[in-house]
Design a protein around this motif. Structure first.
Motif, PDB file in Angstrom:
ATOM      1  N   CYS A  16       0.813  -1.163   0.125  1.00  0.00           N
ATOM      2  CA  CYS A  16      -0.115  -0.049   0.082  1.00  0.00           C
ATOM      3  C   CYS A  16       0.961   1.351   0.059  1.00  0.00           C
ATOM      4  CB  CYS A  16      -1.013   0.031   1.103  1.00  0.00           C
ATOM      5  SG  CYS A  16      -2.237  -1.249   1.076  1.00  0.00           S
ATOM      6  N   CYS A  17       1.996   1.309   0.943  1.00  0.00           N
ATOM      7  CA  CYS A  17       2.840   2.427   0.889  1.00  0.00           C
ATOM      8  C   CYS A  17       3.543   2.452  -0.368  1.00  0.00           C
ATOM      9  CB  CYS A  17       3.852   2.344   1.768  1.00  0.00           C
ATOM     10  SG  CYS A  17       3.292   2.487   3.681  1.00  0.00           S
ATOM     11  N   SER A  18       4.051   1.554  -1.277  1.00  0.00           N
ATOM     12  CA  SER A  18       4.446   1.520  -2.346  1.00  0.00           C
ATOM     13  C   SER A  18       3.866   1.860  -3.280  1.00  0.00           C
ATOM     14  CB  SER A  18       5.200   0.053  -2.808  1.00  0.00           C
ATOM     15  OG  SER A  18       6.021  -0.351  -1.912  1.00  0.00           O
ATOM     16  N   VAL A  19       2.584   1.690  -3.537  1.00  0.00           N
ATOM     17  CA  VAL A  19       1.578   2.112  -4.556  1.00  0.00           C
ATOM     18  C   VAL A  19       1.179   3.637  -4.334  1.00  0.00           C
ATOM     19  CG1 VAL A  19      -0.793   2.106  -5.557  1.00  0.00           C
ATOM     20  CG2 VAL A  19       0.511  -0.036  -5.046  1.00  0.00           C
ATOM     21  N   ALA A  20       1.233   4.067  -3.038  1.00  0.00           N
ATOM     22  CA  ALA A  20       0.999   5.653  -2.976  1.00  0.00           C
ATOM     23  C   ALA A  20       2.270   6.331  -3.255  1.00  0.00           C
ATOM     24  CB  ALA A  20       0.756   5.915  -1.331  1.00  0.00           C
ATOM     25  N   GLU A  21       3.460   6.029  -3.118  1.00  0.00           N
ATOM     26  CA  GLU A  21       4.601   6.440  -3.430  1.00  0.00           C
ATOM     27  C   GLU A  21       4.814   6.403  -4.889  1.00  0.00           C
ATOM     28  OE1 GLU A  21       7.398   4.014  -1.070  1.00  0.00           O
ATOM     29  OE2 GLU A  21       7.124   5.428   0.537  1.00  0.00           O
ATOM     30  N   GLU A  22       4.254   5.442  -5.723  1.00  0.00           N
ATOM     31  CA  GLU A  22       4.236   5.470  -7.140  1.00  0.00           C
ATOM     32  C   GLU A  22       3.394   6.637  -7.789  1.00  0.00           C
ATOM     33  OE1 GLU A  22       3.063   1.639  -8.921  1.00  0.00           O
ATOM     34  OE2 GLU A  22       4.635   0.632  -7.586  1.00  0.00           O
ATOM     35  N   TYR A  23       2.663   7.212  -7.025  1.00  0.00           N
ATOM     36  CA  TYR A  23       1.613   8.082  -7.366  1.00  0.00           C
ATOM     37  C   TYR A  23       1.960   9.382  -6.872  1.00  0.00           C
ATOM     38  CZ  TYR A  23      -2.094   5.283  -9.461  1.00  0.00           C
ATOM     39  OH  TYR A  23      -2.562   4.522 -10.393  1.00  0.00           O
ATOM     40  N   GLY A  24       3.171   9.447  -6.043  1.00  0.00           N
ATOM     41  CA  GLY A  24       3.848  10.620  -5.733  1.00  0.00           C
ATOM     42  C   GLY A  24       3.635  11.080  -4.277  1.00  0.00           C
ATOM     43  N   PHE A  25       3.046  10.324  -3.616  1.00  0.00           N
ATOM     44  CA  PHE A  25       2.715  10.706  -2.199  1.00  0.00           C
ATOM     45  C   PHE A  25       3.651  10.218  -1.129  1.00  0.00           C
ATOM     46  CE2 PHE A  25      -1.523  10.112  -4.215  1.00  0.00           C
ATOM     47  CZ  PHE A  25      -2.299  11.427  -3.784  1.00  0.00           C
ATOM     48  N   ALA A  26       4.068  10.557  -0.250  1.00  0.00           N
ATOM     49  CA  ALA A  26       4.781  10.507   0.854  1.00  0.00           C
ATOM     50  C   ALA A  26       3.954   9.349   1.907  1.00  0.00           C
ATOM     51  CB  ALA A  26       5.494  11.328   1.839  1.00  0.00           C
ATOM     52  N   ALA A  27       4.629   8.181   2.179  1.00  0.00           N
ATOM     53  CA  ALA A  27       3.865   7.348   2.672  1.00  0.00           C
ATOM     54  C   ALA A  27       4.861   6.605   3.803  1.00  0.00           C
ATOM     55  CB  ALA A  27       3.023   6.053   1.868  1.00  0.00           C
ATOM     56  N   LYS A  28       4.364   6.313   4.673  1.00  0.00           N
ATOM     57  CA  LYS A  28       4.940   5.585   5.876  1.00  0.00           C
ATOM     58  C   LYS A  28       4.112   4.587   6.806  1.00  0.00           C
ATOM     59  CE  LYS A  28       4.713   9.564   8.952  1.00  0.00           C
ATOM     60  NZ  LYS A  28       5.231  10.472   9.703  1.00  0.00           N
ATOM     61  N   ARG A  29       4.779   3.486   7.160  1.00  0.00           N
ATOM     62  CA  ARG A  29       4.352   2.554   7.946  1.00  0.00           C
ATOM     63  C   ARG A  29       4.386   2.583   9.393  1.00  0.00           C
ATOM     64  NH1 ARG A  29       6.713  -2.544   7.456  1.00  0.00           N
ATOM     65  NH2 ARG A  29       4.880  -3.561   8.630  1.00  0.00           N
ATOM     66  N   ALA A  30       3.681   2.403  10.146  1.00  0.00           N
ATOM     67  CA  ALA A  30       3.880   2.406  11.529  1.00  0.00           C
ATOM     68  C   ALA A  30       4.581   1.081  12.225  1.00  0.00           C
ATOM     69  CB  ALA A  30       2.457   2.547  12.458  1.00  0.00           C
ATOM     70  N   TRP A  31       5.599   1.335  12.845  1.00  0.00           N
ATOM     71  CA  TRP A  31       6.260   0.025  13.389  1.00  0.00           C
ATOM     72  C   TRP A  31       5.512  -0.903  14.122  1.00  0.00           C
ATOM     73  CZ3 TRP A  31       7.449  -2.185  17.854  1.00  0.00           C
ATOM     74  CH2 TRP A  31       8.594  -3.016  17.943  1.00  0.00           C
ATOM     75  N   GLY A  32       5.201  -2.164  13.800  1.00  0.00           N
ATOM     76  CA  GLY A  32       4.469  -2.968  14.458  1.00  0.00           C
ATOM     77  C   GLY A  32       3.074  -2.887  14.148  1.00  0.00           C
ATOM     78  N   SER A  33       2.772  -2.283  12.945  1.00  0.00           N
ATOM     79  CA  SER A  33       1.362  -2.080  12.899  1.00  0.00           C
ATOM     80  C   SER A  33       0.515  -1.260  13.829  1.00  0.00           C
ATOM     81  CB  SER A  33       0.577  -3.212  12.506  1.00  0.00           C
ATOM     82  OG  SER A  33       1.304  -3.868  11.187  1.00  0.00           O
ATOM     83  N   ASP A  34       1.383  -0.471  14.749  1.00  0.00           N
ATOM     84  CA  ASP A  34       0.733   0.237  15.849  1.00  0.00           C
ATOM     85  C   ASP A  34       1.113   1.624  15.728  1.00  0.00           C
ATOM     86  OD1 ASP A  34       0.206   1.258  18.342  1.00  0.00           O
ATOM     87  OD2 ASP A  34       1.364  -0.369  19.503  1.00  0.00           O
ATOM     88  N   GLY A  35       0.021   2.524  15.368  1.00  0.00           N
ATOM     89  CA  GLY A  35       0.110   3.635  15.080  1.00  0.00           C
ATOM     90  C   GLY A  35       0.844   4.845  16.280  1.00  0.00           C
ATOM     91  N   ARG A  36       0.622   4.187  17.305  1.00  0.00           N
ATOM     92  CA  ARG A  36       1.230   4.798  18.412  1.00  0.00           C
ATOM     93  C   ARG A  36       2.789   5.158  18.289  1.00  0.00           C
ATOM     94  NH1 ARG A  36      -0.997   1.278  23.117  1.00  0.00           N
ATOM     95  NH2 ARG A  36      -0.392  -0.239  21.596  1.00  0.00           N
ATOM     96  N   SER A  37       3.467   4.289  17.310  1.00  0.00           N
ATOM     97  CA  SER A  37       4.772   4.279  17.050  1.00  0.00           C
ATOM     98  C   SER A  37       5.232   5.527  16.208  1.00  0.00           C
ATOM     99  CB  SER A  37       5.410   3.370  16.486  1.00  0.00           C
ATOM    100  OG  SER A  37       4.918   2.965  15.220  1.00  0.00           O
ATOM    101  N   ILE A  38       3.884   6.107  15.675  1.00  0.00           N
ATOM    102  CA  ILE A  38       4.055   7.437  14.755  1.00  0.00           C
ATOM    103  C   ILE A  38       3.212   8.596  15.419  1.00  0.00           C
ATOM    104  CG2 ILE A  38       5.163   6.322  12.738  1.00  0.00           C
ATOM    105  CD1 ILE A  38       2.488   6.368  11.654  1.00  0.00           C
ATOM    106  N   GLY A  39       3.003   8.468  16.567  1.00  0.00           N
ATOM    107  CA  GLY A  39       1.907   9.353  17.121  1.00  0.00           C
ATOM    108  C   GLY A  39       0.819   9.500  16.830  1.00  0.00           C
ATOM    109  N   LYS A  40       0.014   8.333  16.514  1.00  0.00           N
ATOM    110  CA  LYS A  40      -1.151   8.039  15.897  1.00  0.00           C
ATOM    111  C   LYS A  40      -1.870   7.294  16.800  1.00  0.00           C
ATOM    112  CE  LYS A  40      -0.663  10.819  12.299  1.00  0.00           C
ATOM    113  NZ  LYS A  40      -1.577  11.958  11.964  1.00  0.00           N
ATOM    114  N   SER A  41      -3.349   6.986  16.502  1.00  0.00           N
ATOM    115  CA  SER A  41      -3.849   5.838  16.940  1.00  0.00           C
ATOM    116  C   SER A  41      -3.312   4.655  16.917  1.00  0.00           C
ATOM    117  CB  SER A  41      -5.548   6.005  16.538  1.00  0.00           C
ATOM    118  OG  SER A  41      -6.310   4.780  16.946  1.00  0.00           O
ATOM    119  N   PRO A  42      -3.601   3.726  17.869  1.00  0.00           N
ATOM    120  CA  PRO A  42      -3.038   2.406  17.726  1.00  0.00           C
ATOM    121  C   PRO A  42      -3.560   1.668  16.406  1.00  0.00           C
ATOM    122  CG  PRO A  42      -4.087   2.516  20.077  1.00  0.00           C
ATOM    123  CD  PRO A  42      -4.342   3.843  19.312  1.00  0.00           C
TER     124      PRO A  42
END
Length: 127
Positions: A16-42
């Motif tokens: 999903c991140c790779s496809v978004a990047e192909e379209y020119g977006f910046a995309a990042k994954r949350a470590w361990g699929s846990d949004g708290r690792s990037i300051g977001k909801s779990p």
């Protein structure tokens, strides 16, 4: 990796991140699929950034991968998306991911949805 299901989910998030990047977006994954690792909801698995020309916005996304999806949810070939609603519930839209990215580009940029050779115009970000 702990199990096959977790590995499958991680691969899907990366895709999903790779496809978004192909379209020119910046995309990042949350470590361990846990949004708290990037300051977001779990529940947040990935974050996609977009620009409307003046402001930078983010889409918080949860990724779900399944062996199969109910046929009635998938948009028919002659439709752009499927709308879903449970009794007395909210309305949701099921749309192909790449079509969603194109809609975002069309909303915030000079991209026209019908263009075959579209070009994403990046706007300068404010410091």
């Amino acid at each position: 990796m702990a199990n096959k299901s977790k590995a499958k989910g991680n691969r899907f998030e990366k895709e999903c991140c790779s496809v978004a990047e192909e379209y020119g977006f910046a995309a990042k994954r949350a470590w361990g699929s846990d949004g708290r690792s990037i300051g977001k909801s779990p529940e947040v698995d990935i974050v996609i950034e977009y620009s409307d020309g003046t402001n930078l916005g983010e889409l918080d996304i949860q990724c779900k991968v399944r062996k199969s999806i109910a046929e009635y949810i998938i948009p028919p070939d002659d439709c752009d998306f499927t709308l879903l609603k449970q009794d007395r519930g909210e309305i949701y839209a099921c749309i192909k991911y790449e079509e969603l990215l194109k809609l975002i580009l069309a909303t915030f940029n000079d991209y026209e949805i019908g263009e075959k050779n579209w070009k994403y115009r990046k706007y300068p970000t404010k410091d």
